[in-house]
Design a protein around this motif. Structure first.
Motif, PDB file in Angstrom:
ATOM      1  N   ARG A  27      22.848  60.852 -31.695  1.00  0.00           N
ATOM      2  CA  ARG A  27      22.685  62.137 -31.011  1.00  0.00           C
ATOM      3  C   ARG A  27      21.608  62.996 -31.666  1.00  0.00           C
ATOM      4  N   ALA A  28      20.809  62.382 -32.460  1.00  0.00           N
ATOM      5  CA  ALA A  28      19.671  63.071 -33.086  1.00  0.00           C
ATOM      6  C   ALA A  28      18.726  62.004 -33.609  1.00  0.00           C
ATOM      7  N   LEU A  41      16.055  70.501 -28.265  1.00  0.00           N
ATOM      8  CA  LEU A  41      17.510  70.620 -28.276  1.00  0.00           C
ATOM      9  C   LEU A  41      18.035  70.360 -26.858  1.00  0.00           C
ATOM     10  N   PRO A  98      22.294  72.324 -35.926  1.00  0.00           N
ATOM     11  CA  PRO A  98      21.625  72.275 -37.234  1.00  0.00           C
ATOM     12  C   PRO A  98      20.848  73.548 -37.501  1.00  0.00           C
ATOM     13  N   GLU A 123      23.675  68.178 -28.380  1.00  0.00           N
ATOM     14  CA  GLU A 123      25.001  68.769 -28.551  1.00  0.00           C
ATOM     15  C   GLU A 123      25.639  68.849 -27.166  1.00  0.00           C
ATOM     16  N   TRP A 141      14.599  65.442 -32.135  1.00  0.00           N
ATOM     17  CA  TRP A 141      15.543  65.881 -31.109  1.00  0.00           C
ATOM     18  C   TRP A 141      16.977  65.928 -31.607  1.00  0.00           C
ATOM     19  N   HIS A 142      17.763  66.767 -30.923  1.00  0.00           N
ATOM     20  CA  HIS A 142      19.181  66.897 -31.264  1.00  0.00           C
ATOM     21  C   HIS A 142      19.960  67.128 -29.968  1.00  0.00           C
TER      22      HIS A 142
END
Length: 240
Positions: A38-39, A51, A107, A89, A86-87
């Protein structure tokens, strides 16, 4: 302001709608959020920090892995043009309100652009237009203040009137409210140069729906990822 027919029906048909909602809760298949990263960092070229924040579709429900879900397919396209940090959530059942409440999970870093994917759960909870507008605006402001984000893509609320899993009249009532909330996202984008609204016009055919009859399939995620990638690159000025 005149009350819309579906809002009147919501009151008059309340026992029917509640019964259909209970029936749907019993009948509906519950798919898990797929495994996978996921990142990460991928690609070469100009730097772009992204994000992705949102609900079960952001989390990739309906795909077998994150690689074939929205985030994996989107980052793969973007990596052809940029060096992407990239991240993701995303969480099943997330609403704009719950995303606001969990910003401390993100983060401690800055991002260039955010993709926000909300609306389905706000629709099923019949969040009023004004409240949805206020919460979306608050989410955008909080992300600006905390993470320096200046560009946003608001992915549109899917037209629930096309979701075959939903019985009538529940499908009609939810479809009307989904359209109402999608108009809110479009209105926010019209008044803020840093915000773009993506009207979600995915093909509504069996192969574009997951086995639960509700979430996107991997094929649908591929189409959606391509639409988002174009907007991200244009909005962030990173097209090479």
């Amino acid at each position: 302001m005149a009350i819309a027919p579906d809002q009147v029906a919501r009151v008059l048909l309340l026992p029917v709608l509640v019964a259909q909602g209970v029936w749907l809760g019993v009948r509906a298949m519950r798919l898990p959020e797929p495994p996978g990263p996921r990142a990460g960092m991928v690609g070469k070229g100009p730097a772009l920090r992204l994000l992705i924040l949102g609900d079960s579709s952001a989390a990739g429900v309906g795909a077998m892995s994150q690689d074939t879900a929205l985030s994996g397919q989107l980052t793969r396209v973007l990596a052809e043009h940029v060096h992407l940090d990239w991240h993701l959530e995303g969480e099943t059942s997330a609403t704009t309100k719950t995303s606001l409440a969990k910003l401390n999970r993100l983060p401690d870093q800055e991002f260039d652009i955010a993709i926000l994917i909300h609306g389905v759960n706000d629709t099923t909870r019949f969040t009023p237009r004004k409240k949805f507008h206020a919460r979306q605006s608050a989410l955008i402001k909080a992300l600006c203040d905390r993470h320096g984000i200046r560009h946003f893509v608001l992915s549109g609320v899917p037209p629930l009137r096309h979701f075959s899993l939903l019985p009538h009249p529940l499908r009609w009532v939810l479809g009307k409210h989904a359209d109402r909330l999608d108009t809110v996202l479009a209105d926010i984008a019209r008044t803020d140069d840093g915000v773009t609204h993506l009207q979600l016009t995915l093909p509504y055919e069996p192969r574009f729906t997951a086995i639960d009859g509700f979430h996107p399939s991997e094929a649908a995620y591929a189409v959606w990822a391509g639409m988002l990638a174009d907007l991200v690159l244009d909005q962030a000025g990173r097209r090479s």
